[in-house]
Design an enzyme around this catalytic site. Structure first.
Site, PDB file in Angstrom:
ATOM      1  N   GLU A 471      84.950  -7.369 -26.893  1.00 54.96           N
ATOM      2  CA  GLU A 471      83.852  -7.606 -27.823  1.00 54.96           C
ATOM      3  C   GLU A 471      82.492  -7.269 -27.213  1.00 54.96           C
ATOM      4  O   GLU A 471      81.625  -8.120 -27.109  1.00 54.96           O
ATOM      5  CB  GLU A 471      83.871  -9.067 -28.305  1.00 54.96           C
ATOM      6  CG  GLU A 471      85.139  -9.396 -29.058  1.00 54.96           C
ATOM      7  CD  GLU A 471      85.136 -10.809 -29.654  1.00 54.96           C
ATOM      8  OE1 GLU A 471      84.060 -11.276 -30.057  1.00 54.96           O
ATOM      9  OE2 GLU A 471      86.204 -11.423 -29.699  1.00 54.96           O
ATOM     10  N   GLU A 539      94.407  -9.511 -30.215  1.00 51.64           N
ATOM     11  CA  GLU A 539      94.382 -10.956 -30.447  1.00 51.64           C
ATOM     12  C   GLU A 539      94.902 -11.174 -31.864  1.00 51.64           C
ATOM     13  O   GLU A 539      94.423 -10.536 -32.798  1.00 51.64           O
ATOM     14  CB  GLU A 539      92.961 -11.531 -30.316  1.00 51.64           C
ATOM     15  CG  GLU A 539      92.371 -11.358 -28.926  1.00 51.64           C
ATOM     16  CD  GLU A 539      90.921 -11.856 -28.815  1.00 51.64           C
ATOM     17  OE1 GLU A 539      90.462 -12.610 -29.688  1.00 51.64           O
ATOM     18  OE2 GLU A 539      90.256 -11.460 -27.843  1.00 51.64           O
TER      19      GLU A 539
END
Lengths: 632, 321
Positions: A471, A539
């Site tokens: 991220e 994820e």
């Protein structure tokens, strides 16, 4: 004194290592074969244990000059190394996810963003939230280390450190989760030596280390002195390839020795063997670089999850008289990871990742985990058919990689990078002050993180993927990280999810299409529309609280789409701390906001398949069922 | 079998309907709107009358997708829905509600083969709807519980639907024949069928207390307690009560707390001292979801729309079971 420590380095993203030795492979080495068999190297002197310690709430209040042997150390207390400063009773515990830990307290923008040309001096060196830990350790070199070059290895120091020995400045390091190594030889003295480490909680590294976790500081992994013989293997690069026939191994080895190794008259003896046979036994003169290429291994015993077969490499350095100077063992796994028709294959077979994201966590010790924690985790993996782990979102302790080799756990080895606070704002993608972005001033620091990760772990068969971080959006700098990995390693694939936020870079970043938390329907849409890369959930199945329902909607995709290759559940273990209840005195698990810490994201760190004390959550039996179904 | 010819003894009280037989004594309260006393071999099993339950303690995923905000009126319904109608049938015939003076015509020697008493609860939702709970008791002491939820357009989705039994003291544990572990409709594939024994009343220690302890697809469950609140009963021998499926398996949880108690705690240590047993039979269970915890809903097939009817039944085993 050639070099002086400078507090300004904390503010400068272009200064992230000073006098640090280059990253290298994580091999161990021993003086004798007997030492090697006992895994006790007499070249090593551990510095773990009790250190002297003084805490300062700000850089301005720190004990300046404490590194000098004649300084007054009467006010110093004790601290255990390894460990977090905040869990030793100094400094406030704090959990926050995306928003930076100074949110609502200080206004900060990363240096050189938004047109800045000043570099923002003083942001951290005069930061009122920048706590400082001053560490002191006295040691006397053990006899076995004397008369050698001696380096010091810090396996993990959060988040910036300055090092002195006997009052002499040695060096500076950032990157909390990679080993930092310095040469102490010039400053060692006989008798007692005084080591001083000044640890700052914040530096420009803080912008790069915005992981969703408790914000600790301190020397939280082991520290050791390591002596090197006169001729020493600094680095080894093993390439245990498998030829197209999938039955012949192709062994290659490059050793990097000290520059003057060629003048020493030393010999390098290289043995590769399996339990029952010797595949290579070769002795060559020592050189600064020694290479062995294309040693065939017929009928090679391949390494994979179900059969993590390892060959043993043994490199012996012999002096001119033929005496052993050092012996370097390394386990070698032959396996082949590749893209075939846009499907990731291991040893020719489609790879299915039954994975978990694993933060290093221990409810009493925080991220200072123990080998016992790791061994427990591997038992859980084995019992529940977990075959893969993503080291979210930083390199783990070195032992973990060796354990994954031996236990056949596929690793997505992630370097230390997360900057979501610079582009995820109030749920929107807003990258105007994103770092590293395409900023040249931040490129060196992030490529260095990729380098440290690659160099340390490049020889582990368990590592199938290099992950560029988490991220952090996408720009030229992350593209440079991807390039670094590919330029240095043709044998593995790269992973990065953040490029899906800036698809202009998708040809330069990540060999796989990686998403997080997309519903199954969205993944189908990707796979139904001429996908260019295999799909991985880096994820998924966010297991916060009572969750993990509907897992079959993901596993069904395994049967329906060859390019769907599984994923990594978020996540393995809750992050909560075992604290004595202020009311009852009983041990209880506490999370963000329970330490008067604000801004906090409270219980958001509790997403594990295990509770923080490592007892399994009820959902684990569901994981076991579905991962067991696809445990091929 | 001696009891096959036995009759159920019926006491037409002024505020209650008593149903007695060998080894059991049940009292249904018109005032409290439900089964007030379920006594077996002298041991009381109820602390308060069983009530319909419409709430589950918000899970992290419920919070993330704002389900509890959207369905908040069911929390009030869970706490406050009153009993608004009662009907009694003896041997299958509905009779005039036997309250005074209607009950003056009965004696102390009334018997029946079976008696059904049906309570209607009106939810405190807008719009309101009703749920009926019928108890049919025969001479063996078996209680067949049948529930019917009337669907009503305009109501938000249900967090849960069941009947909650509050028992006077904390159980020593429970056994059940069903699936291993904690299961939900969207998380039960890994549950292994079998006979399980649970010690105590474990609350799954999620960091923030929330809905937990569900057991799907259960054939039978037996709760065992050892102490009562009866000051004249010093006995500590364990005693048990069994719930059985009636045709199809049922879902249940057996916890020391109500959904509201769990809802209010931010940590497990804030929950009250362990005093009661809350045994809830769920006729319908919402899934837990799992895609993410900040917006993704539970998959559609695991929702509980409130505009449709739900029926479920189960049996509280008789004394011969």
């Amino acid at each position: 004194m050639l070099l002086q420590a400078d507090l300004k380095w904390l503010d400068d993203p272009q200064t992230y290592r000073v006098n640090q030795l280059p990253a290298h492979s994580d091999h161990h080495y021993y003086r004798t074969v007997a030492e090697m068999q006992a895994q006790q190297s007499s070249f090593v002197q551990s510095l773990d244990g009790t250190w002297q310690f003084a805490f300062a709430p700000t850089p301005q209040e720190r004990p300046v000059g404490f590194e000098q042997p004649d300084a007054d150390h009467q006010n110093f207390g004790d601290i255990q190394v390894p460990g977090h400063i905040e869990l030793a009773g100094y400094g406030q515990l704090h959990y926050t996810n995306t928003l930076y830990p100074w949110e609502g307290k200080l206004y900060r923008r990363p240096a050189y963003t938004l047109g800045d040309t000043t570099g923002m001096p003083g942001m951290f060196s005069a930061g009122p939230d920048n706590t400082v830990g001053a560490y002191l350790k006295t040691f006397t070199l053990s006899p076995k280390l004397r008369d050698h070059r001696v380096v010091i290895q810090f396996d993990g120091v959060e988040e910036a450190m300055y090092l002195w020995l006997n009052g002499h400045f040695v060096g500076y390091a950032e990157d909390s989760f990679s080993q930092s190594e310095f040469d102490l030889t010039p400053y060692l003295q006989t008798g007692e030596n005084l080591l001083a480490v000044e640890v700052f909680k914040r530096s420009t590294a803080a912008f790069l280390e915005d992981q969703d976790f408790f914000r600790f500081s301190g020397i939280f992994r082991s520290v050791r002195l390591v002596a090197q013989p006169t001729v020493h293997v600094n680095d080894l690069t093993i390439r245990a390839n498998v030829l197209d026939d999938l039955t012949t191994g192709d062994f290659n080895l490059t050793l990097a020795l000290n520059d003057d190794a060629g003048q020493s008259g030393a010999q390098i003896k290289t043995i590769l063997h399996a339990a029952d046979r010797v595949l290579l036994n070769q002795t060559v003169p020592a050189q600064a670089e020694v290479t062995i290429q294309h040693v065939p291994v017929p009928n090679v015993h391949l390494w994979d999850h179900h059969d993590p077969y390892l060959y043993q490499l043994q490199v012996e350095v012999l002096d001119a008289e033929g005496h052993l100077l050092e012996v370097v063992p390394y386990d070698v796994g032959f396996r082949r990871i590749e893209l075939k028709d846009k499907v990731m294959c291991l040893n020719g077979h489609r790879l299915i990742l039954n994975g978990v994201n694993r933060h290093e966590w221990d409810a009493k010790r925080g991220r200072s985990v123990t080998v016992a924690d790791m061994q427990y985790d591997l038992q859980v993996f084995k019992q529940h058919h977990i075959n893969a782990v993503r080291t979210c979102h930083y390199p783990d302790q070195i032992d973990w990689y060796y354990l994954c080799d031996r236990n056949g756990i596929y690793m997505m080895a992630e370097n230390n990078l997360e900057t979501h606070g610079t582009w995820q704002k109030m749920g929107a993608v807003e990258p105007s002050d994103n770092v590293p972005g395409s900023l040249p001033q931040w490129r060196g620091a992030v490529v260095d993180r990729a380098r440290s990760n690659y160099q340390a772990f490049k020889n582990h068969p368990a590592v199938l993927f290099w992950s560029l971080g988490n991220e952090s959006y996408a720009g030229d700098d992350i593209a440079a990280m991807d390039r670094y990995y590919h330029e240095h390693d043709e044998t593995r694939l790269t992973h990065y999810e953040g490029v899906c936020r800036n698809r202009a870079y998708e040809d330069q970043i990540s060999d796989m299409e990686s998403m997080m938390y997309d519903p199954p329907k969205v993944i189908r849409e990707y796979l139904d529309n001429d996908p260019q890369k295999p799909f991985v959930n880096c994820e998924y199945m966010h297991d916060m609280g009572n969750s993990l329902g509907g897992m079959n909607s993901y596993t069904d995709l395994i049967d329906q789409y060859p390019m769907y290759q599984g994923g990594f559940i978020w996540d393995y273990i809750d992050q909560a701390l075992l604290i004595n209840d202020e009311v009852t005195g009983q041990p209880v698990l506490r999370y963000g906001g329970d330490f008067d810490d604000r801004h906090s994201d409270y219980e958001f760190s509790g997403d594990g398949l295990l509770f923080a004390d490592r007892t399994p959550k009820p959902a684990l039996q569901e994981v076991s069922y579905y991962y067991g179904k696809y445990d091929r | 079998m001696a009891n096959t010819t036995a009759k159920l003894h019926v006491v037409y009280g002024d505020g209650t309907l008593g149903l007695h037989g060998e080894g059991f004594q049940y009292i249904f309260s018109y005032e409290r709107g439900g089964l007030e006393s379920l006594k077996r071999d002298g041991k009381e099993w109820l602390y308060r009358v069983p009530k319909p339950t419409f709430w589950r303690a918000t899970t992290d995923n419920d919070r993330g997708n704002r389900f509890s905000e959207k369905s908040a009126m069911w929390l009030g319904a869970d706490l406050f829905s009153p009993c608004t109608d009662i009907e009694v049938a003896v041997n299958g015939q509905v009779i005039t509600l036997p309250i005074a003076p209607e009950n003056n015509r009965y004696s102390d020697h009334e018997t029946a083969d079976k008696v059904t008493i049906r309570f209607t609860y009106t939810t405190t939702t807008v719009p309101a709807t009703t749920m009926t709970v019928s108890y049919t008791v025969d001479a063996t002491g078996e209680i067949r519980v049948q529930a019917h939820f009337n669907g009503q357009a305009g109501l938000p989705e249900l967090p849960a639907l069941g009947i909650r039994f509050s028992m006077p003291t904390a159980a020593q544990g429970f056994t059940y024949r069903g699936l291993s572990g904690e299961t939900y409709p969207d998380r039960m594939a890994g549950g292994q069928p079998g006979d399980y024994q649970v010690t105590g009343l474990p609350v799954t220690p999620y960091m923030v207390p929330q809905e937990c302890g569900m057991h799907m697809a259960t054939e039978r469950a037996t709760v065992t307690r050892a102490i009562t609140l009866n000051n004249a009963d010093p006995d500590t021998e364990p005693f048990s009560l069994t719930f059985k499926q009636a045709g199809t398996p049922f879902n249940f949880s057996c916890l020391p707390y109500t959904a509201e108690e769990l809802e209010n705690a931010t940590h497990i240590e804030e929950l009250p001292l362990l005093r009661r047993t809350v045994f809830t039979v769920f006729g319908a269970v919402r899934g837990v979801g799992g895609i993410d915890s900040w917006g993704a809903d539970v998959e559609a097939k695991y929702h509980l729309p409130a505009d449709r009817d739900y029926d479920f039944e189960f049996v509280i085993a008789g004394t011969q079971d």
